[in-house]
Design an enzyme around this catalytic site. Structure first.
Site, PDB file in Angstrom:
ATOM      1  N   SER A 142       0.882  -1.173   0.000  1.00  0.00           N
ATOM      2  CA  SER A 142       0.000   0.000   0.000  1.00  0.00           C
ATOM      3  C   SER A 142       0.913   1.214   0.000  1.00  0.00           C
ATOM      4  O   SER A 142       2.108   1.086   0.323  1.00  0.00           O
ATOM      5  CB  SER A 142      -0.842  -0.024   1.286  1.00  0.00           C
ATOM      6  OG  SER A 142      -1.416   1.236   1.537  1.00  0.00           O
ATOM      7  N   TYR A 155      -2.110  -1.557  10.502  1.00  0.00           N
ATOM      8  CA  TYR A 155      -2.101  -1.710   9.035  1.00  0.00           C
ATOM      9  C   TYR A 155      -0.796  -1.156   8.462  1.00  0.00           C
ATOM     10  O   TYR A 155      -0.122  -1.814   7.653  1.00  0.00           O
ATOM     11  CB  TYR A 155      -3.309  -0.965   8.450  1.00  0.00           C
ATOM     12  CG  TYR A 155      -3.510  -1.107   6.958  1.00  0.00           C
ATOM     13  CD1 TYR A 155      -4.191  -2.200   6.435  1.00  0.00           C
ATOM     14  CD2 TYR A 155      -3.050  -0.131   6.065  1.00  0.00           C
ATOM     15  CE1 TYR A 155      -4.401  -2.333   5.062  1.00  0.00           C
ATOM     16  CE2 TYR A 155      -3.257  -0.249   4.702  1.00  0.00           C
ATOM     17  CZ  TYR A 155      -3.941  -1.343   4.195  1.00  0.00           C
ATOM     18  OH  TYR A 155      -4.149  -1.460   2.838  1.00  0.00           O
TER      19      TYR A 155
HETATM   20  P1  NAD Z   1     -11.606  -6.427  -0.112  1.00  0.00           P
HETATM   21  O1  NAD Z   1     -12.179  -6.323   1.256  1.00  0.00           O
HETATM   22  O2  NAD Z   1     -12.440  -6.067  -1.287  1.00  0.00           O
HETATM   23  O3  NAD Z   1     -11.020  -7.889  -0.360  1.00  0.00           O
HETATM   24  C1  NAD Z   1     -10.243  -8.548   0.608  1.00  0.00           C
HETATM   25  C2  NAD Z   1     -10.441 -10.051   0.431  1.00  0.00           C
HETATM   26  O4  NAD Z   1      -9.558 -10.694   1.376  1.00  0.00           O
HETATM   27  C3  NAD Z   1     -11.867 -10.541   0.727  1.00  0.00           C
HETATM   28  O5  NAD Z   1     -12.312 -11.390  -0.315  1.00  0.00           O
HETATM   29  C4  NAD Z   1     -11.719 -11.306   2.046  1.00  0.00           C
HETATM   30  O6  NAD Z   1     -12.619 -12.400   2.174  1.00  0.00           O
HETATM   31  C5  NAD Z   1     -10.276 -11.786   1.943  1.00  0.00           C
HETATM   32  N1  NAD Z   1      -9.703 -12.111   3.254  1.00  0.00           N
HETATM   33  C6  NAD Z   1      -9.743 -11.387   4.404  1.00  0.00           C
HETATM   34  N2  NAD Z   1      -9.138 -12.056   5.386  1.00  0.00           N
HETATM   35  C7  NAD Z   1      -8.670 -13.210   4.855  1.00  0.00           C
HETATM   36  C8  NAD Z   1      -7.949 -14.322   5.382  1.00  0.00           C
HETATM   37  N3  NAD Z   1      -7.596 -14.379   6.673  1.00  0.00           N
HETATM   38  N4  NAD Z   1      -7.637 -15.346   4.547  1.00  0.00           N
HETATM   39  C9  NAD Z   1      -8.009 -15.316   3.239  1.00  0.00           C
HETATM   40  N5  NAD Z   1      -8.704 -14.300   2.695  1.00  0.00           N
HETATM   41  C10 NAD Z   1      -9.029 -13.255   3.497  1.00  0.00           C
HETATM   42  O7  NAD Z   1     -10.284  -5.518  -0.041  1.00  0.00           O
HETATM   43  P2  NAD Z   1      -9.320  -4.910  -1.176  1.00  0.00           P
HETATM   44  O8  NAD Z   1      -9.434  -3.430  -1.078  1.00  0.00           O
HETATM   45  O9  NAD Z   1      -9.503  -5.579  -2.471  1.00  0.00           O
HETATM   46  O10 NAD Z   1      -7.910  -5.287  -0.532  1.00  0.00           O
HETATM   47  C11 NAD Z   1      -7.024  -6.252  -1.084  1.00  0.00           C
HETATM   48  C12 NAD Z   1      -5.612  -5.917  -0.641  1.00  0.00           C
HETATM   49  O11 NAD Z   1      -5.239  -4.654  -1.180  1.00  0.00           O
HETATM   50  C13 NAD Z   1      -5.432  -5.830   0.869  1.00  0.00           C
HETATM   51  O12 NAD Z   1      -4.197  -6.407   1.236  1.00  0.00           O
HETATM   52  C14 NAD Z   1      -5.401  -4.338   1.114  1.00  0.00           C
HETATM   53  O13 NAD Z   1      -4.704  -3.993   2.274  1.00  0.00           O
HETATM   54  C15 NAD Z   1      -4.701  -3.868  -0.137  1.00  0.00           C
HETATM   55  N6  NAD Z   1      -4.890  -2.460  -0.461  1.00  0.00           N
HETATM   56  C16 NAD Z   1      -6.140  -1.968  -0.665  1.00  0.00           C
HETATM   57  C17 NAD Z   1      -6.279  -0.621  -0.964  1.00  0.00           C
HETATM   58  C18 NAD Z   1      -7.632   0.004  -1.206  1.00  0.00           C
HETATM   59  O14 NAD Z   1      -7.696   1.227  -1.241  1.00  0.00           O
HETATM   60  N7  NAD Z   1      -8.685  -0.771  -1.408  1.00  0.00           N
HETATM   61  C19 NAD Z   1      -5.149   0.205  -1.053  1.00  0.00           C
HETATM   62  C20 NAD Z   1      -3.903  -0.345  -0.830  1.00  0.00           C
HETATM   63  C21 NAD Z   1      -3.783  -1.685  -0.538  1.00  0.00           C
END
Ligand code: NAD
Length: 260
Positions: A142, A155
């Site tokens: 991130s 985080y």
């Molecule tokens: P999201 O909530 O849409 O998807 C996250 C997925 O992870 C879900 O399907 C959930 O079921 C799964 N998950 C959660 N805990 C789990 C576990 N213990 N084992 C297996 N699966 C698990 O979120 P997203 O925004 O798509 O995030 C995905 C990644 O991107 C994360 O690592 C997040 O930190 C990172 N990220 C997101 C953003 C943003 O702005 N959305 C920015 C930077 C980084």
């Protein structure tokens, strides 16, 4: 390395960024393994990909559980023959100031992001080394792998940790042509972000609109959200890169928020 016929296992790919990566990898010809805590949603994503002509399977995987991770990787190898790309993407967000936070939430965050990255890396690397064809490991970091923000101590700590893991894996993996890199997105409108807009508004005593403008997009060059497509294209680039020239790095995809 072309992604055609390569096997990519993506954690947390039943939703958001991971789901888009799975869809775009399948479109590029990869066989994709949707590994998620939520098996129903993972199966739905795999079916969606299969119905549009791609090759996909779902596995139930809590990335913090050693046995489930090892079994999910073994099931993927049994079905598709190898793991060529691992995308360690599963993640959550918890909003709270340090002084009001709990040890349980701290441990939960570090477990999902760091134990999950470690366990999936170990299992995937073992398979990659056995197979002898190299591979790519991509961590979903991130901007918070480089920057701090209030209300996000666990985080930010976990996301910084992924950079350290990637650097070590890049060094240890080099002789087997295994590359490790981190993608660092800015804010992307996934369920993870939609949930925290009202939570941040409440904590900070401002409107949701102000959270978007004055917190999330304040330091971008153009006031725009990053998209799941932007992140998926970066994952395709990193997954398909041909040599060890690009390893141990992080790429920030954020509309200019945090320039390295
Ligand atoms: P999201 O909530 O849409 O998807 C996250 C997925 O992870 C879900 O399907 C959930 O079921 C799964 N998950 C959660 N805990 C789990 C576990 N213990 N084992 C297996 N699966 C698990 O979120 P997203 O925004 O798509 O995030 C995905 C990644 O991107 C994360 O690592 C997040 O930190 C990172 N990220 C997101 C953003 C943003 O702005 N959305 C920015 C930077 C980084």
């Amino acid at each position: 390395m072309s992604l055609k016929d390569k096997v990519a296992l993506i954690t947390g790919s039943a939703s958001g960024i991971g789901k888009e990566i799975a869809i775009e990898y399948a479109r590029a010809g990869a066989k994709v393994v949707i590994a998620d805590l939520a098996l129903d949603a993972a199966t739905a994503t795999a079916n969606e990909i299969s119905q549009s002509g791609g090759i996909a399977m779902a596995v139930a995987m809590n990335v913090t559980d050693e046995a489930q991770v090892d079994k999910g990787i073994a099931d993927a190898v049994a079905a598709y023959g190898s793991i060529d790309v691992l995308i360690s993407n599963a993640g959550i967000q918890i909003i709270a100031p340090v002084v009001d936070s709990t040890l349980d939430n701290w441990k939960k965050m570090l477990a999902i992001h760091l134990d999950g990255a470690y366990l999936t890396t170990r299992a995937a690397m073992r398979e990659m080394i056995k197979k002898g064809n190299g591979g790519a490991i991509i961590y979903m970091g991130s901007v918070h792998s480089h920057e701090g923000s209030p209300l996000k101590a666990p985080y930010v700590t976990a996301k910084h940790g992924l950079i350290g893991l990637a650097k070590v894996v890049a060094k240890e993996g080099a002789k087997d042509k295994i590359r490790a890199n981190v993608i660092c997105p800015g804010f992307v409108r996934t369920p993870l972000v939609e949930k925290q807009i009202p939570e941040q508004a409440k904590e900070l005593g401002i409107t949701e609109e102000q959270v978007i403008k004055t917190v999330m997009l304040k330091d971008t060059v153009d006031g725009e959200f990053t998209t799941t497509h932007d992140v998926a294209q970066t994952a395709i680039f990193l997954g398909g890169f041909e040599s060890n020239a690009l390893t141990g790095q992080s790429i920030v995809v954020s509309h200019g928020w945090f320039m390295q």
